[in-house]
Scaffold this motif. Sequence first.
Motif, PDB file in Angstrom:
ATOM      1  N   LEU A  65       3.445  -9.183  18.094  1.00 21.31           N
ATOM      2  CA  LEU A  65       3.044 -10.535  17.732  1.00 21.31           C
ATOM      3  C   LEU A  65       1.712 -10.910  18.387  1.00 21.31           C
ATOM      4  N   ASP A  66       1.580 -10.660  19.678  1.00 24.53           N
ATOM      5  CA  ASP A  66       0.348 -11.031  20.382  1.00 24.53           C
ATOM      6  C   ASP A  66      -0.872 -10.328  19.792  1.00 24.53           C
ATOM      7  N   GLY A  67      -0.733  -9.038  19.532  1.00 24.08           N
ATOM      8  CA  GLY A  67      -1.843  -8.279  18.972  1.00 24.08           C
ATOM      9  C   GLY A  67      -2.199  -8.735  17.566  1.00 24.08           C
ATOM     10  N   TYR A  68      -1.195  -9.004  16.759  1.00 20.50           N
ATOM     11  CA  TYR A  68      -1.441  -9.433  15.385  1.00 20.50           C
ATOM     12  C   TYR A  68      -2.101 -10.807  15.348  1.00 20.50           C
ATOM     13  N   LEU A  69      -1.689 -11.684  16.242  1.00 16.88           N
ATOM     14  CA  LEU A  69      -2.288 -13.020  16.291  1.00 16.88           C
ATOM     15  C   LEU A  69      -3.778 -12.936  16.632  1.00 16.88           C
ATOM     16  N   LYS A  70      -4.142 -12.050  17.558  1.00 22.09           N
ATOM     17  CA  LYS A  70      -5.557 -11.863  17.889  1.00 22.09           C
ATOM     18  C   LYS A  70      -6.319 -11.335  16.678  1.00 22.09           C
ATOM     19  N   TYR A  71      -5.695 -10.402  15.967  1.00 22.68           N
ATOM     20  CA  TYR A  71      -6.332  -9.833  14.777  1.00 22.68           C
ATOM     21  C   TYR A  71      -6.578 -10.908  13.712  1.00 22.68           C
ATOM     22  N   ILE A  72      -5.584 -11.737  13.437  1.00 22.91           N
ATOM     23  CA  ILE A  72      -5.759 -12.717  12.367  1.00 22.91           C
ATOM     24  C   ILE A  72      -6.655 -13.876  12.806  1.00 22.91           C
ATOM     25  N   GLU A  73      -6.659 -14.187  14.101  1.00 21.82           N
ATOM     26  CA  GLU A  73      -7.601 -15.215  14.581  1.00 21.82           C
ATOM     27  C   GLU A  73      -9.038 -14.773  14.325  1.00 21.82           C
ATOM     28  N   TYR A  74      -9.317 -13.510  14.586  1.00 22.43           N
ATOM     29  CA  TYR A  74     -10.656 -12.967  14.328  1.00 22.43           C
ATOM     30  C   TYR A  74     -10.991 -13.084  12.842  1.00 22.43           C
ATOM     31  N   ASN A  75     -10.032 -12.772  11.982  1.00 21.11           N
ATOM     32  CA  ASN A  75     -10.262 -12.825  10.546  1.00 21.11           C
ATOM     33  C   ASN A  75     -10.407 -14.246  10.019  1.00 21.11           C
ATOM     34  N   ILE A  76      -9.684 -15.188  10.625  1.00 22.81           N
ATOM     35  CA  ILE A  76      -9.840 -16.584  10.227  1.00 22.81           C
ATOM     36  C   ILE A  76     -11.290 -17.012  10.466  1.00 22.81           C
ATOM     37  N   ARG A  77     -11.816 -16.673  11.639  1.00 27.78           N
ATOM     38  CA  ARG A  77     -13.196 -17.052  11.964  1.00 27.78           C
ATOM     39  C   ARG A  77     -14.188 -16.435  10.993  1.00 27.78           C
TER      40      ARG A  77
ATOM     41  N   PRO B  85       2.322 -19.770  17.125  1.00 23.88           N
ATOM     42  CA  PRO B  85       2.039 -18.577  16.309  1.00 23.88           C
ATOM     43  C   PRO B  85       2.305 -18.795  14.825  1.00 23.88           C
ATOM     44  N   MET B  86       3.325 -19.620  14.497  1.00 21.27           N
ATOM     45  CA  MET B  86       3.616 -19.875  13.091  1.00 21.27           C
ATOM     46  C   MET B  86       2.470 -20.629  12.416  1.00 21.27           C
ATOM     47  N   ASP B  87       1.860 -21.554  13.156  1.00 21.95           N
ATOM     48  CA  ASP B  87       0.730 -22.300  12.617  1.00 21.95           C
ATOM     49  C   ASP B  87      -0.489 -21.394  12.443  1.00 21.95           C
ATOM     50  N   THR B  88      -0.718 -20.493  13.398  1.00 25.98           N
ATOM     51  CA  THR B  88      -1.845 -19.560  13.294  1.00 25.98           C
ATOM     52  C   THR B  88      -1.687 -18.673  12.059  1.00 25.98           C
ATOM     53  N   ILE B  89      -0.492 -18.151  11.841  1.00 25.04           N
ATOM     54  CA  ILE B  89      -0.231 -17.314  10.667  1.00 25.04           C
ATOM     55  C   ILE B  89      -0.427 -18.129   9.389  1.00 25.04           C
ATOM     56  N   ASN B  90       0.048 -19.353   9.403  1.00 28.68           N
ATOM     57  CA  ASN B  90      -0.089 -20.228   8.233  1.00 28.68           C
ATOM     58  C   ASN B  90      -1.557 -20.458   7.884  1.00 28.68           C
ATOM     59  N   ARG B  91      -2.374 -20.755   8.909  1.00 28.15           N
ATOM     60  CA  ARG B  91      -3.807 -20.981   8.670  1.00 28.15           C
ATOM     61  C   ARG B  91      -4.467 -19.725   8.128  1.00 28.15           C
TER      62      ARG B  91
ATOM     63  N   PHE C 270       6.235 -14.803  11.056  1.00 31.65           N
ATOM     64  CA  PHE C 270       5.609 -14.780   9.736  1.00 31.65           C
ATOM     65  C   PHE C 270       6.514 -15.450   8.709  1.00 31.65           C
ATOM     66  N   ILE C 271       7.795 -15.118   8.766  1.00 37.04           N
ATOM     67  CA  ILE C 271       8.737 -15.650   7.785  1.00 37.04           C
ATOM     68  C   ILE C 271       8.897 -17.165   7.910  1.00 37.04           C
ATOM     69  N   THR C 272       8.783 -17.685   9.123  1.00 37.77           N
ATOM     70  CA  THR C 272       8.956 -19.131   9.315  1.00 37.77           C
ATOM     71  C   THR C 272       7.629 -19.889   9.313  1.00 37.77           C
ATOM     72  N   SER C 273       6.539 -19.236   8.963  1.00 38.02           N
ATOM     73  CA  SER C 273       5.296 -19.986   8.735  1.00 38.02           C
ATOM     74  C   SER C 273       5.501 -20.842   7.488  1.00 38.02           C
TER      75      SER C 273
ATOM     76  N   VAL D  31       3.721 -21.618   4.891  1.00 42.24           N
ATOM     77  CA  VAL D  31       3.332 -21.093   3.583  1.00 42.24           C
ATOM     78  C   VAL D  31       4.349 -20.070   3.079  1.00 42.24           C
ATOM     79  N   PHE D  32       4.941 -19.295   3.993  1.00 42.96           N
ATOM     80  CA  PHE D  32       5.940 -18.312   3.568  1.00 42.96           C
ATOM     81  C   PHE D  32       7.247 -19.008   3.200  1.00 42.96           C
ATOM     82  N   LEU D  33       7.673 -19.984   4.005  1.00 43.53           N
ATOM     83  CA  LEU D  33       8.914 -20.694   3.717  1.00 43.53           C
ATOM     84  C   LEU D  33       8.886 -21.354   2.344  1.00 43.53           C
ATOM     85  N   LYS D  34       7.732 -21.915   2.001  1.00 43.03           N
ATOM     86  CA  LYS D  34       7.604 -22.600   0.715  1.00 43.03           C
ATOM     87  C   LYS D  34       7.712 -21.636  -0.469  1.00 43.03           C
ATOM     88  N   SER D  35       7.476 -20.364  -0.216  1.00 42.10           N
ATOM     89  CA  SER D  35       7.494 -19.377  -1.307  1.00 42.10           C
ATOM     90  C   SER D  35       8.887 -18.822  -1.578  1.00 42.10           C
ATOM     91  N   ILE D  36       9.844 -19.123  -0.701  1.00 37.80           N
ATOM     92  CA  ILE D  36      11.175 -18.525  -0.809  1.00 37.80           C
ATOM     93  C   ILE D  36      11.999 -19.227  -1.885  1.00 37.80           C
TER      94      ILE D  36
END
Length: 356
Positions: free
Chosen positions: A118-130, A194-200, A262-265, A267-272
């Motif tokens: 989780l920690d590593g993935y969050l850093k990866y997606i934060e970089y991509n958001i920017r 983390p759920m908000d970061t994934i959502n963004r 990820f599942i409880t972000s 945007v994902f919850l709304k898709s279920i």
Amino acid sequence: MKENHLNIQEIRKIVYRTTEQELQKNHLECEILPVTILEFYQKLLLSKEYSLWEKIFYSSFPFNSVGFCHSSRQEIVIFLNRFMQIKDVNLCLFDLLFVCYHEMRHLYQDYTFPIDTLDGYLKYIEYNIRIFDFNEDYNHNHDKYSSEIGANLYGIHKAKEAFLKNYPDQFEKIKDTYKDLENKFIVDYFSYDPMDTINRYVLVMQLRYKESQSVLSRNKKFALPNKITEIFLRDDYTCKSLIEVIQHPNFSFIEKKLIYSFITSNVFLKSISFEQLSDKEKELLNEAISYAKTFYQNQKNTLMQYDITHFSQNENLRTIFRDFDLLITGKENAFRSEKKQRKHLENILVLERKLK
């Protein structure tokens, strides 16, 4: 110490002295560039060999930040205009020290990380958001980024250490501001979502993907999901079904916390679609919901220890943070969109009832 504000030569000297000591201590090499806004455009952005993309990316920085670390170029740029405007010399010194140490921290933060945690993935997606949001999200949510939270905490403690060493008799004058800043950064740390970061991340990438498919951008290269993102998202960044997630070959190799987050972000919850969930899907969703509820409850219990209701009365913080009124709106909003988070939790609880 004299009480009038520092001039530009004094500010430059402090920047060079502070960063030189930190570089030597950590055996690092870096070019330190304390510049005015005009110098930044004339001598750096327009004359150095920045790519066109970099010129666009960094063009707004002088108006949205007090400095930045370009780690791949081994450069730290600190904008001097802000400090020349601070009339209280003690506050100026402390803020300057903080910014120096904050940017130095970025220089040796580890940007190589295993993205199956989780920690590593969050850093990866934060970089991509920017990158893919051209700093739009970063400018509005700067202190939500884990790298900034770490740099803030490091910067505030090193600034206090340096201030006490060099100006011990003056610390009492900025002690309350230091404590408020420290509490703010601790609150940021414990309220990281983390759920908000994934959502963004998902929302930004969905938007950029749509733009990449337009007539004008049809041939534009676009980053497809990596081996972790592709577990949860399709190539167009829409969410997969839960059964598709479960059946992905990499599903069993990644950290449970990452799956649940990820599942409880939102945007994902709304898709279920709940009409035809299998027992296996319901089991996973229940586990994820339980994790999210526990996470938010623990976060709430921890944050209750910090009293930040008086922050809005601290005029020094108003000086340091230009967007103070947006940043501080009392305990209810505590540097995060608490209303947004509560709505997210309500959605989770609604889904939990649907599963019963």
